[in-house]
Design an enzyme around this catalytic site. Structure first.
Site, PDB file in Angstrom:
ATOM      1  N   HIS A   1       0.833  -1.208   0.000  1.00 44.28           N
ATOM      2  CA  HIS A   1       0.000   0.000   0.000  1.00 44.28           C
ATOM      3  C   HIS A   1       0.865   1.254   0.000  1.00 44.28           C
ATOM      4  O   HIS A   1       0.907   1.999  -0.979  1.00 44.28           O
ATOM      5  CB  HIS A   1      -0.956  -0.036   1.205  1.00 44.28           C
ATOM      6  CG  HIS A   1      -1.846   1.160   1.293  1.00 44.28           C
ATOM      7  ND1 HIS A   1      -2.340   1.636   2.474  1.00 44.28           N
ATOM      8  CD2 HIS A   1      -2.327   1.992   0.336  1.00 44.28           C
ATOM      9  CE1 HIS A   1      -3.088   2.699   2.249  1.00 44.28           C
ATOM     10  NE2 HIS A   1      -3.087   2.937   0.955  1.00 44.28           N
TER      11      HIS A   1
ATOM     12  N   HIS B   1       1.748   4.726  -2.979  1.00 45.93           N
ATOM     13  CA  HIS B   1       1.899   6.122  -2.532  1.00 45.93           C
ATOM     14  C   HIS B   1       3.305   6.639  -2.855  1.00 45.93           C
ATOM     15  O   HIS B   1       3.476   7.518  -3.698  1.00 45.93           O
ATOM     16  CB  HIS B   1       1.653   6.230  -1.021  1.00 45.93           C
ATOM     17  CG  HIS B   1       0.213   6.193  -0.627  1.00 45.93           C
ATOM     18  ND1 HIS B   1      -0.502   7.322  -0.295  1.00 45.93           N
ATOM     19  CD2 HIS B   1      -0.651   5.157  -0.500  1.00 45.93           C
ATOM     20  CE1 HIS B   1      -1.737   6.997   0.020  1.00 45.93           C
ATOM     21  NE2 HIS B   1      -1.855   5.681  -0.096  1.00 45.93           N
TER      22      HIS B   1
ATOM     23  N   HIS C   1      -4.400   0.855  -6.053  1.00 38.70           N
ATOM     24  CA  HIS C   1      -4.567   1.518  -4.752  1.00 38.70           C
ATOM     25  C   HIS C   1      -5.934   1.204  -4.158  1.00 38.70           C
ATOM     26  O   HIS C   1      -6.058   0.925  -2.958  1.00 38.70           O
ATOM     27  CB  HIS C   1      -4.384   3.036  -4.882  1.00 38.70           C
ATOM     28  CG  HIS C   1      -4.601   3.748  -3.580  1.00 38.70           C
ATOM     29  ND1 HIS C   1      -5.779   4.402  -3.286  1.00 38.70           N
ATOM     30  CD2 HIS C   1      -3.823   3.866  -2.476  1.00 38.70           C
ATOM     31  CE1 HIS C   1      -5.692   4.912  -2.067  1.00 38.70           C
ATOM     32  NE2 HIS C   1      -4.518   4.604  -1.552  1.00 38.70           N
TER      33      HIS C   1
ATOM     34  N   ASN D   1      -6.695  -0.431  -0.529  1.00 39.84           N
ATOM     35  CA  ASN D   1      -7.030   0.575   0.481  1.00 39.84           C
ATOM     36  C   ASN D   1      -8.436   0.469   1.050  1.00 39.84           C
ATOM     37  O   ASN D   1      -8.623   0.515   2.263  1.00 39.84           O
ATOM     38  CB  ASN D   1      -6.845   1.976  -0.104  1.00 39.84           C
ATOM     39  CG  ASN D   1      -7.080   3.060   0.941  1.00 39.84           C
ATOM     40  OD1 ASN D   1      -6.265   3.252   1.844  1.00 39.84           O
ATOM     41  ND2 ASN D   1      -8.206   3.747   0.853  1.00 39.84           N
TER      42      ASN D   1
ATOM     43  N   ILE E   1      -6.319   9.248  -0.599  1.00 39.43           N
ATOM     44  CA  ILE E   1      -6.533   8.990   0.827  1.00 39.43           C
ATOM     45  C   ILE E   1      -5.639   7.828   1.221  1.00 39.43           C
ATOM     46  O   ILE E   1      -5.283   7.012   0.356  1.00 39.43           O
ATOM     47  CB  ILE E   1      -8.016   8.676   1.161  1.00 39.43           C
ATOM     48  CG1 ILE E   1      -8.245   8.597   2.668  1.00 39.43           C
ATOM     49  CG2 ILE E   1      -8.462   7.418   0.464  1.00 39.43           C
ATOM     50  CD1 ILE E   1      -8.043   9.880   3.418  1.00 39.43           C
TER      51      ILE E   1
END
Length: 831
Positions: free
Chosen positions: A490, A495, A682, A686, A831
């Site tokens: 993740h 990110h 993602h 997530n 987010i």
């Protein structure tokens, strides 16, 4: 000519902002205006319009609507040509958000300028802002009148790499991760610098803050609730902040987590019974709120705090996670444990077992003997009459292997207070029904003591005692899984590794470059959410360190994965599936790929989205680059990719696996991978965090006890009350409630989320009608995929997503309602 100018109002203003707004309304009447100037695509200094001012600013200053339209009138010579750019000077005191400008009155139709940017006062930023029309131009095709402006705008965005960044700046630059620790608070808060030869890591956005007093190599921190610098247009729009889960996250981190710490007794007590966990959803937990804490009334968590009469206490009640919605006891079952490896929140670690016993890639000179303790006799009885060799040949054995990810860190992790972990391997067998079942778990510790103590194999239970040992072993696997999921799959892969590509895009690709226009919706807000993560999630003593097994070594595990595992050329879905042995190339299959595990929901649905993205990107690339020569000669494109690799990922830039950028297919592959990672990958990793992890026994983020063996002092306690021992091994009440509050927020969609297949200003984001039409076709394909996913979730032959008490697999279903829904694929990592 009339310019229609759309400005977005702020929802909330403090007293100072209201005063300055009124002052601007007054000074606007006496000539301190918003001034616009048109620039022709033709190269001629006289091909600039006379300046025009926005009309009626002072009259409309009190309008409360979200968007306000203004106008400005231009008089142009008949030979002016088409305007390609517009400059804006803000002579007011206050910044404003400019959404778009549309010029009307041309024979060829309106000219659109999508802006979506904050325009600062000339008092603080004297230079005029430049906005280009929506016509896309490759650098070599830039109209003569716009070439100098194109170069100037990019130079402004790159900055000079010096000084401390102001929140109003629009400068994109690189730095290392030297701001996670705070050595000025003491040695316990110091953390290694990530990035550089010693510890390779991707680069993050530079802020230029002063170094700490204690360590000149560490950057001083900005603590919540003060904002971290990201370029002004990367910050969440004010309308987003009001509704977006970002506001929620800040409230949780700044207010709720400290209140949990204050309210739950300091002795780190655990749960006494499973009913204690149920209470969190049914009745809630009592918080010491404090009468003065008016913020609790404003906390944007609908279920969070109810004041109890007039007391200074509040009640925090959590939503029931989805994992409990269909079958409260599903998490205990082996088939559900296996199902989550292919259809849960972390379906990207399972791989085909190619040799038995499995082997480590660690250096035995450093880590000692690394032979697996797994033997054929451990699994032979579980193979339905097959030999181990036959099961390997028929591709019936799979593994989730965390041995090498954890073993190098285990001595340090297990020395931490309240942490007891293993490095795990789990073997799965593919049954004749097409489902997986776990058949052995290997638990490893560093080989410092007797060999029998450093490795242990647990197999499915045959009696009550072995049942509890098996449950504990599965929990240790889930704890390993939760750490790798969060820190590697993740955070690192979707990110941190995306940030360099975003920084380089803003620095090297003009807003009028077709590839910038393609990538734009997939870069939105990623820098902002990553900055917030550095501030409150992955920092020293942040939520991640306090809630996950590795503790202060969390980012060391992330950095080790970057150095030893991450490869951009394997980040696309087909390449990743092939690398893990979960698929093989097969020209007879619809997409040239055959899944070895046919009922693999993440891969099944992911491939639909991957190839939809790839087809859209290929159409787009082929439209602008009919030949490879055009790609090689596109200076902005080559600089973008070169800087992404050589600066943003500079620590790995010498690797021979980086894809080349020489042909259309090279570009299609690179762009498809970036869009896939930012959107679908993602989302898959997530938005299931609370639905699966919100019930801590299902996915404990850390474990506090090892599994006792006969002869251990703890074995008698375990034997006398196995449930109590099991619960005491899980996170404490404080750790669990803090973790639940944060992952609940991270799993939340905002009401105005932008999902794949949609984008802002759908009809005017590009002035190329053929491309706009192609995007509508991509959007229609995404809708067809959604229907196919719904169909699959109702197909009883697909047992990993349909069955009694089985959760449907919706994490890659493209659309979603707001809230925690366990579905929905936003365009970007926001987010």
């Amino acid at each position: 000519m009339t310019a229609r100018v759309t400005v977005r109002n702020k929802h909330k203003e403090d007293l100072k902002e209201t005063f300055v707004k009124q002052l601007d309304a007054i000074t606007d009447r006496i000539g301190r205006n918003i001034v616009l100037e048109l620039i022709s695509t033709q190269l001629d200094p006289s091909k600039r319009s006379k300046t025009a001012v926005l009309k009626d600013w002072s009259k409309k200053s009190n309008i409360k609507a979200e968007k306000v339209q203004y106008s400005a009138d231009f008089t142009l010579d008949s030979d002016f040509g088409l305007p390609g750019a517009i400059t804006v000077s803000n002579k007011h005191q206050r910044e404003f958000f400019l959404e778009s400008i549309t010029l009307e009155g041309f024979a060829s139709g309106p000219v659109h300028f999508p802006c979506n940017s904050w325009v600062q006062s000339t008092k603080h930023h004297p230079a005029k802002r430049i906005f280009f029309s929506n016509e896309p131009y490759l650098p070599s095709e830039t109209p003569p009148g716009l070439r100098a402006l194109r170069e100037r705008e990019l130079k402004d965005l790159r900055g000079e790499g010096k000084g401390v960044r102001k929140l109003s700046d629009r400068i994109y630059d690189y730095d290392i991760y030297n701001d996670l620790g705070n050595p000025d608070k003491g040695i316990d808060y110091a953390r290694p610098v990530l990035g550089g030869e010693k510890i390779p890591y991707p680069r993050r956005c530079r802020t230029g803050r002063e170094p700490t007093y204690t360590d000149s190599n560490a950057e001083s921190r900005v603590e919540k609730p003060s904002p971290m610098y990201v370029p002004r247009d990367e910050q969440f729009e004010e309308s987003k902040k009001k509704t977006f889960s970002y506001g929620r996250l800040k409230a949780v981190l700044h207010t709720l987590v400290p209140s949990l710490k204050a309210s739950i007794s300091a002795e780190n007590r655990g749960f006494n019974a499973f009913a204690d966990i149920d209470v969190l959803y049914k009745e809630g937990i009592l918080l010491k709120v404090g009468i003065q804490d008016e913020i609790w009334r404003l906390l944007p968590l609908p279920k969070v705090v109810t004041k109890i009469q007039e007391s200074s206490e509040g009640l925090l009640r959590y939503d029931t996670p989805k994992i409990l919605s269909k079958d409260k006891f599903a998490w205990l079952r082996d088939d559900e444990f296996a199902r989550q490896a292919i259809a849960g929140v972390n379906p990207v670690n399972i791989e085909l077992l190619k040799e038995f016993p499995p082997k480590s890639n660690l250096d035995p000179q450093i880590y000692g003997p690394l032979e697996s303790a797994l033997k054929e006799e451990h699994i032979l009885g579980q193979l339905h009459g097959m030999s181990v060799q036959q099961a390997l040949q028929e591709k019936k054995l799979f593994i989730v292997d965390y041995h090498d990810a954890y073993l190098p860190f285990l001595n340090r992790i297990n020395a931490l207070d309240g942490r007891n972990s293993y490095a795990t391997r789990t073997i799965f067998f593919l049954t004749s029904q097409g489902t997986l079942k776990p058949i052995a778990i290997e638990l490893s510790l560093p080989p410092s003591g007797p060999p029998s103590r450093s490795k242990r194999v647990v197999t499915p239970p045959v009696d009550a005692t072995s049942n509890w040992i098996w449950q504990l072993a599965k929990s240790h696997v889930c704890s390993n899984d939760a750490g790798v999921h969060q820190l590697v799959n993740h955070w690192l892969r979707t990110h941190a590794c995306m940030e360099p590509f975003i920084l380089a895009a803003h620095r090297q690709l003009s807003a009028m470059h077709p590839i910038f226009k393609l990538l734009d919706p997939h870069m939105r807000y990623t820098l902002e959410i990553n900055a917030l993560a550095r501030q409150s999630l992955i920092n020293a003593d942040g939520v991640i360190e306090s809630c996950f097994t590795p503790g202060r070594y969390c980012m060391d595990i992330s950095a080790a994965a970057y150095k030893n595992f991450w490869r951009f050329d394997k980040e696309g879905l087909p390449a990743d599936l092939i690398r893990r042995g979960m698929a093989v190339p097969d020209s007879t299959q619809p997409h040239g790929l055959k899944l070895l595990l046919e009922d693999y929901p993440y891969a099944q649905d992911g491939l639909l989205i991957w190839f939809a993205i790839e087809n859209w990107v290929r159409t787009y690339v082929n439209h602008y680059y009919p030949s490879s020569t055009m790609i090689i000669n596109d200076t902005e494109l080559q600089l973008w990719y070169s800087e992404s690799v050589n600066v943003g990922h500079g620590d790995l830039s010498d690797a021979d696996w980086w894809p080349k950028l020489e042909t259309g297919e090279d570009l299609v592959s690179i762009l498809t991978t970036i869009i896939w990672l930012s959107s679908a990958q993602h989302a898959a990793l997530n938005f299931g965090q609370y639905p699966y992890g919100g019930y801590v026994p299902n996915r404990p983020p850390l474990m506090r006890r090892h599994i006792p063996e006969q002869g251990d002092p703890e074995f008698e306690n375990f034997h006398a009350d196995p449930q109590k021992y099991f619960l005491s091994a899980l996170p404490s009440l404080l750790q669990a409630t803090k973790f639940m509050a944060v992952v609940d927020t991270l799993s939340t969609h905002s009401p105005d989320e932008e999902y794949i297949g949609n984008r802002q200003q759908m009809s005017i984001w590009s002035g190329d009608a053929e491309i706009v039409e192609a995007f509508y076709e991509f959007s229609a394909e995404i809708q067809r995929i959604e229907k196919e996913i719904d169909r699959r979730n109702n197909d009883p032959s697909l047992r990993s997503r349909c069955g009694a008490g089985v959760l449907p697999y919706e994490l890659l279903a493209p659309s979603s309602e707001p809230g925690v829904t366990c579905r929905g694929v936003p365009n970007s990592v926001s987010i």
